[in-house]
Design an enzyme around this catalytic site. Structure first.
Site, short mmCIF file in Angstrom:
data_model
loop_
_atom_site.label_atom_id
_atom_site.label_comp_id
_atom_site.label_asym_id
_atom_site.label_seq_id
_atom_site.Cartn_x
_atom_site.Cartn_y
_atom_site.Cartn_z
N HIS A 96 -3.33 8.61 3.58
CA HIS A 96 -3.70 7.30 3.33
C HIS A 96 -4.99 6.91 3.47
CE1 HIS A 96 -1.97 3.09 2.59
NE2 HIS A 96 -2.79 2.78 3.91
N CYS B 289 0.87 -1.11 -0.05
CA CYS B 289 -0.14 -0.07 0.14
C CYS B 289 0.83 1.38 -0.07
CB CYS B 289 -0.89 -0.06 1.07
SG CYS B 289 -1.95 -1.54 1.26
N HIS C 17 -9.48 0.91 -1.83
CA HIS C 17 -8.07 0.71 -1.53
C HIS C 17 -7.49 0.26 -2.53
CE1 HIS C 17 -4.31 0.70 0.46
NE2 HIS C 17 -4.65 0.28 1.53
#
Length: 408
Positions: free
Chosen positions: A299, A168, A334
């Site tokens: 994020h 990520c 995501h």
């Protein structure tokens, strides 16, 4: 004020996006500005048995519409997403592909674990009919290194082809490394970004972790539940400022600096002190102060833990003066290895067009996150944006921050 690191000035002149809310940077940006949702029922695998069945899939991605050199039948979905986004970034930059192919040019792409869809297919073959039943053509598509190799093969590039599998935070790692290569003179043009595809393994993993939302991602909201997985490819074209000026290129932003650290504090729980340390180091590398940051592209996964930890880290650095902090994961899900790549793309457009990207689906900003938090709820807001801070965090405490700014 801190001084920037020496070397050539590096700018971003091309953007490519293949996302659940739009293909191409203009479609992507328009959807993000409107707070549109790319979340829908999963189509890429059988969700029977899963209580939660939604994700940010790119349903209308047809590789042959974009790619000129790759045979889609020979590559996995993540590789095709990366190559398509990069082809779009080159078009957007206005560089002659033949000139680019003769240049010292390459690619750095981020991902989670590479070709997860291919791995899923191979696993099903092995479980169903044994090891000898594996399709050799699928085995050849499996290595994660194929993702950057696909970009170079599509664009006929002969420079570095590096895939960074730090999940990520991977696109921010890719952007930072590409920045170093161009700044140091080791390369003249680099494609940087990332790609990942929705797959059963990742969906099951997020669900088992208890990190998944049932219907809607709501970062920074009181009732946020967690993540919905997404997919896509994001790419940015980097070149020296002088070269961009010489060819009259449109310049979206300058890469001012980047920093990465890894605290290994906990497998899945981020550490605010480590993130704050990474932010401060990124500011130092970029030659900026907290007061100069106009916007933070968070994020922002939408899990209770991540959002609280991320906001705490931002407060440690910025004190009482928090810049707007928003999460585009609220719209595209995501996207894992592509996540901070999409963040960098929208940061560039925010600087160019003058807006703050929104956090969709926010009904009530969580008061537990403290006073003064502005997640830009709903839709984009007009604003002059000169310097932005793009976050990417990953399991194991892999934190990467990039700082982008308007060229002056």
């Amino acid at each position: 004020m801190p001084e920037r690191s020496p070397g050539r000035r590096v700018v971003i002149t091309g953007l490519g996006a293949v996302s659940s809310v739009g293909i191409g940077v203009e479609a992507f940006t328009a959807a993000i500005r409107a707070g549109a949702s790319g979340i829908s029922p999963i189509q890429s695998f059988d969700t029977t048995g899963f209580p939660y069945v939604r994700a940010g899939e790119v349903h209308d991605f047809e590789p042959r519409d974009i790619l000129l050199n790759l045979d889609p039948g020979q590559w996995g979905r993540s590789s095709l997403l990366a190559a398509a986004a990069s082809r779009l970034a080159v078009r957007d930059a206005g560089i002659d592909p033949a000139v680019l192919a003769r240049s010292r040019a390459g690619s750095v792409m981020g991902t989670t674990s590479g070709e997860s869809v291919v791995l899923q297919e191979l696993s099903e073959q092995w479980v169903g009919d044994g090891l000898k039943s594996l399709d050799p053509s699928l085995v050849a598509q499996l290595p994660a290194s194929r993702i950057a190799a696909a970009v170079n093969s599509e664009l006929l590039l002969t420079g570095d082809a590096l895939t960074i599998p730090t999940a990520c935070s991977a696109s921010n790692y890719a952007l930072g490394h590409a920045f170093d290569l161009v700044r140091s003179g080791e390369a003249d043009v680099m494609l940087a970004g990332g790609a990942d595809a929705v797959n059963r393994l990742t969906h099951a993993g997020f669900y088992q972790l208890g990190a998944m939302a049932e219907e809607t991602p709501r970062p920074f909201d009181t009732n946020r539940e967690g993540i919905l997985a997404g997919e896509g490819g994001a790419a940015l074209l980097l070149e020296p400022l002088d070269d961009a000026l010489d060819r009259g290129a449109r310049i979206y932003a300058e890469v001012l600096g980047s920093w990465a650290n890894c605290d290994a504090h906990h497998m899945v729980h981020p550490d605010s002190g480590s993130i704050a340390e990474c932010i401060r180091a990124a500011h130092e590398a970029a030659g900026v102060t907290p007061g100069q940051i106009d916007y933070v592209c968070a994020h922002g996964t939408g899990t209770p833990t991540n959002d609280a930890t991320e906001v705490q880290a931002v407060r440690e650095v910025f004190g009482d003066r928090l810049p707007p902090v928003s999460s585009i994961k609220s719209m595209i899900g995501h996207t894992m290895g592509a996540a901070s790549g999409f963040g960098a793309v929208i940061c560039c457009k925010a600087i160019e067009e003058g807006f703050l990207p929104p956090t969709a689906n926010v009904v009530e900003v969580d008061p537990a996150l403290g006073p003064g938090l502005d997640p830009v709820p709903g839709k984009a807001r007009p604003a002059r944006v000169d310097i932005v801070q793009n976050h990417g965090f990953a399991f194991g405490g892999n934190n990467v921050i990039t700082i982008l700014g308007r060229v002056s």
